[in-house]
Design an enzyme around this catalytic site. Sequence first.
Site, PDB file in Angstrom:
ATOM      1  N   ASN A  10      11.309   8.190   1.070  1.00  0.00           N
ATOM      2  CA  ASN A  10      10.814   7.347  -0.361  1.00  0.00           C
ATOM      3  C   ASN A  10      10.132   8.670  -1.384  1.00  0.00           C
ATOM      4  O   ASN A  10       8.800   8.558  -1.033  1.00  0.00           O
ATOM      5  CB  ASN A  10      10.286   6.430  -0.232  1.00  0.00           C
ATOM      6  CG  ASN A  10       9.722   5.842  -1.852  1.00  0.00           C
ATOM      7  OD1 ASN A  10      10.311   6.274  -2.685  1.00  0.00           O
ATOM      8  ND2 ASN A  10       8.960   5.062  -1.615  1.00  0.00           N
ATOM      9  N   LYS A  12       9.249   8.660  -4.165  1.00  0.00           N
ATOM     10  CA  LYS A  12       8.636   7.914  -5.143  1.00  0.00           C
ATOM     11  C   LYS A  12       8.710   8.994  -6.545  1.00  0.00           C
ATOM     12  O   LYS A  12       9.560   9.419  -6.656  1.00  0.00           O
ATOM     13  CB  LYS A  12       7.039   8.000  -4.814  1.00  0.00           C
ATOM     14  CG  LYS A  12       6.780   7.173  -3.569  1.00  0.00           C
ATOM     15  CD  LYS A  12       5.445   6.647  -3.351  1.00  0.00           C
ATOM     16  CE  LYS A  12       5.386   6.513  -1.862  1.00  0.00           C
ATOM     17  NZ  LYS A  12       4.408   5.357  -1.669  1.00  0.00           N
ATOM     18  N   HIS A  90       9.924  -2.598  -3.414  1.00  0.00           N
ATOM     19  CA  HIS A  90       8.645  -1.748  -2.852  1.00  0.00           C
ATOM     20  C   HIS A  90       7.509  -2.414  -3.487  1.00  0.00           C
ATOM     21  O   HIS A  90       7.562  -2.810  -4.527  1.00  0.00           O
ATOM     22  CB  HIS A  90       8.876  -0.394  -3.269  1.00  0.00           C
ATOM     23  CG  HIS A  90       8.027   0.563  -2.360  1.00  0.00           C
ATOM     24  ND1 HIS A  90       6.851   0.725  -2.917  1.00  0.00           N
ATOM     25  CD2 HIS A  90       8.259   1.359  -1.627  1.00  0.00           C
ATOM     26  CE1 HIS A  90       6.163   1.536  -2.094  1.00  0.00           C
ATOM     27  NE2 HIS A  90       6.917   1.877  -1.474  1.00  0.00           N
ATOM     28  N   GLU A  92       5.022  -1.176  -4.474  1.00  0.00           N
ATOM     29  CA  GLU A  92       4.433  -0.376  -5.887  1.00  0.00           C
ATOM     30  C   GLU A  92       5.193  -0.927  -6.978  1.00  0.00           C
ATOM     31  O   GLU A  92       4.725  -1.024  -8.236  1.00  0.00           O
ATOM     32  CB  GLU A  92       4.605   1.220  -5.706  1.00  0.00           C
ATOM     33  CG  GLU A  92       3.645   1.746  -5.035  1.00  0.00           C
ATOM     34  CD  GLU A  92       3.973   2.942  -4.059  1.00  0.00           C
ATOM     35  OE1 GLU A  92       4.842   3.660  -4.481  1.00  0.00           O
ATOM     36  OE2 GLU A  92       3.310   3.428  -3.128  1.00  0.00           O
ATOM     37  N   GLU A 160       6.839  -3.090   5.463  1.00  0.00           N
ATOM     38  CA  GLU A 160       5.707  -1.793   4.665  1.00  0.00           C
ATOM     39  C   GLU A 160       4.283  -2.672   4.388  1.00  0.00           C
ATOM     40  O   GLU A 160       4.257  -3.267   3.261  1.00  0.00           O
ATOM     41  CB  GLU A 160       6.411  -1.305   3.454  1.00  0.00           C
ATOM     42  CG  GLU A 160       7.483  -0.544   3.937  1.00  0.00           C
ATOM     43  CD  GLU A 160       7.677   0.545   2.898  1.00  0.00           C
ATOM     44  OE1 GLU A 160       7.745   1.668   3.434  1.00  0.00           O
ATOM     45  OE2 GLU A 160       7.383   0.453   1.735  1.00  0.00           O
ATOM     46  N   GLY A 166       0.385   5.022   2.060  1.00  0.00           N
ATOM     47  CA  GLY A 166      -0.171   6.123   1.448  1.00  0.00           C
ATOM     48  C   GLY A 166      -1.798   6.138   1.829  1.00  0.00           C
ATOM     49  O   GLY A 166      -2.431   6.767   1.111  1.00  0.00           O
ATOM     50  N   SER A 204       2.480   5.219   6.238  1.00  0.00           N
ATOM     51  CA  SER A 204       1.672   6.143   6.783  1.00  0.00           C
ATOM     52  C   SER A 204       2.593   6.778   7.987  1.00  0.00           C
ATOM     53  O   SER A 204       1.616   6.881   9.150  1.00  0.00           O
ATOM     54  CB  SER A 204       0.166   5.707   7.002  1.00  0.00           C
ATOM     55  OG  SER A 204      -0.373   5.586   5.643  1.00  0.00           O
TER      56      SER A 204
HETATM   57  C1  PEP Z   1       6.342   4.143   1.094  1.00  0.00           C
HETATM   58  O1  PEP Z   1       6.193   4.519  -0.243  1.00  0.00           O
HETATM   59  O2  PEP Z   1       7.370   3.189   1.073  1.00  0.00           O
HETATM   60  C2  PEP Z   1       5.501   4.502   1.976  1.00  0.00           C
HETATM   61  C3  PEP Z   1       5.757   4.085   3.371  1.00  0.00           C
HETATM   62  O3  PEP Z   1       4.764   5.815   1.796  1.00  0.00           O
HETATM   63  P1  PEP Z   1       3.706   6.459   2.917  1.00  0.00           P
HETATM   64  O4  PEP Z   1       4.683   6.830   4.109  1.00  0.00           O
HETATM   65  O5  PEP Z   1       3.230   7.608   2.226  1.00  0.00           O
HETATM   66  O6  PEP Z   1       2.639   5.314   3.425  1.00  0.00           O
END
Ligand code: PEP
Length: 246
Positions: A10, A12, A90, A92, A160, A166, A204
Amino acid sequence: MAPRKLAAGNWKMNGTLASLAEVDRLLADHPQPGCDLLICPPATLIHAMAAKGIATGGQDCHANASGAHTGDIAAAQLRDAGASHVILGHSERRTDHGETDDQVRAKAIAAHEAGLVAVICLGETEAQRDADQTLDVIAGQLAASVPDCATAANTVVAYEPVWAIGTGRTPTNDQIAEVHALMRDRLAARFADGADVSLLYGGSVKPGNAAEIFAIPHVDGALVGGASLKAGDFGPIVAALAASGG
Ligand code: PEP
């Protein structure tokens, strides 16, 4: 059929045409990755990304097929640009845009109608985990965000935890296992092929923790944010997934 192994990136709101060099490198380093590969770049890059022959996804779509929705994008438009998948719900989007489970479900139906695979994201906040509400939250989001038309072929579910995205923090292996077992049980109870829906962990995931996470039962892959931007980071995650058993 067993759930397919999927390494999904992803991007983003990151990346320009120049970033596609990372995809060239990834594909050169992993010509036969041994698992499914997907990258979900910003909408501006979907067409060029898909032209490279890698499965490509959007990061959101509108629930309607067309109309007066300035700035939004329809599932069929993603498909027309070359996408095969779309990330929905997601955290976000849920946080920044107030998306609800009902909206995510409606978007997933639109995605399916357009022939896209919906990658539906679920996750608890840190406050919900601290209050011991994680399993209830995930069960509720799963029930309400995944539409009745979901199948193992048109749907992927990603766990998630909001607090892990992040941040460099991850749940314990037992915590991931507990949530994935719940998702598997609920999907298998509700859908004829629910045992075959791919379940991703996201939050992460890095080269250093990927193999350990992929060894957890019912983890069929990862949704990767930051570490998907560079082939040098995403490549080892892809390799760890391909090497994982089960
Ligand atoms: C994500 O944006 O779905 C995500 C898991 O981000 P990160 O791997 O940076 O934590």
